[in-house]
Design a protein around this motif. Structure first.
Motif, mmCIF file in Angstrom:
data_model
loop_
_atom_site.group_PDB
_atom_site.id
_atom_site.type_symbol
_atom_site.label_atom_id
_atom_site.label_comp_id
_atom_site.label_asym_id
_atom_site.label_seq_id
_atom_site.Cartn_x
_atom_site.Cartn_y
_atom_site.Cartn_z
ATOM 1 N N ALA A 1 42.700 21.917 31.365
ATOM 2 C CA ALA A 1 41.234 23.046 31.525
ATOM 3 C C ALA A 1 41.851 24.070 30.094
ATOM 4 O O ALA A 1 40.757 24.140 29.845
ATOM 5 N N ARG B 1 39.669 22.858 27.201
ATOM 6 C CA ARG B 1 37.685 23.491 26.485
ATOM 7 C C ARG B 1 38.109 24.229 25.698
ATOM 8 O O ARG B 1 38.387 25.567 25.657
ATOM 9 N N ASP C 1 34.169 19.943 34.965
ATOM 10 C CA ASP C 1 35.050 21.354 35.504
ATOM 11 C C ASP C 1 36.421 20.370 35.811
ATOM 12 O O ASP C 1 36.526 19.527 36.384
ATOM 13 N N GLU D 1 37.551 20.948 38.674
ATOM 14 C CA GLU D 1 37.543 20.315 39.486
ATOM 15 C C GLU D 1 37.336 18.787 40.528
ATOM 16 O O GLU D 1 37.773 18.442 41.250
ATOM 17 N N ASN D 2 36.344 18.201 38.840
ATOM 18 C CA ASN D 2 36.454 16.918 39.037
ATOM 19 C C ASN D 2 37.052 15.796 37.752
ATOM 20 O O ASN D 2 37.182 14.783 38.240
#
Length: 179
Positions: free
Chosen positions: A19, A22, A32, A34-35
């Motif tokens: 992340a 990003r 996201d 979590e995906n």
């Protein structure tokens, strides 16, 4: 109708590191953390009877062995018209065997063969109207990448809502791998 696919979960500590890559790319729709996952086999929209058959047939693959995934590079899909930015996984024999076994089981159920070559990766962003130069600069700006390793001790049957990708995804079933 559920939209299904099989995949590997990305542990939270690895997702948190991914992340950090990003941002800074205009036209990117960031997924996201979590995906984050590695898709093994996209199944698609199926009726509930077929979904139950898929879940049952995948139970026969629990003798597949556990292994380690190594994410070792950033890449894109789409060539001159980039459509996705991803963290690429280094293929290994156990991963390839698991994916091929799933393909065989799903074809025995009458599902169409997967048309694309298996390239293990974690999608980080969907891209729209982004130039290849901008993507290359973003990857260069991201700096050193990994490698990031994590053990894989199970695979998952996911469902997703009808969308353009990126989640949210729901774990429908989990399937442990042999130690």
């Amino acid at each position: 109708m559920p939209r299904l696919f099989t995949g590997l979960e990305v542990p939270r500590h690895v997702a948190d590191v991914l992340a950090l890559k990003r941002g800074g790319l205009h036209g990117a729709r960031w997924i996201d953390p979590e995906n984050y996952h590695i898709t093994l086999r996209f199944i698609g929209d199926v009726d509930h009877n077929t979904a139950n058959e898929v879940a049952d047939m995948l139970d026969h693959l629990v003798n597949s062995e556990a292994f380690t995934i190594r994410l070792d590079h950033l890449g894109t899909f789409g060539g001159d018209k980039p459509r996705a930015l991803y963290a690429g996984a280094n293929p290994n024999a156990a991963l390839s065997r698991l994916q091929a076994a799933q393909e065989r089981v799903l074809q025995r159920l009458g599902l169409r063969p997967e048309g694309r070559k298996f390239l293990p990766h974690v999608a980080l962003a969907r891209l729209r109207n982004v130039s290849p130069i901008d993507v290359a600069q973003s990857i260069a700006f991201a700096g050193h990448f990994g490698p990031y390793e994590f053990p894989v001790e199970r695979f998952v049957l996911y469902s997703s809502r009808d969308s353009v990708g990126g989640g949210p995804y729901r774990v429908e079933e989990t399937y442990p791998l042999a130690a």
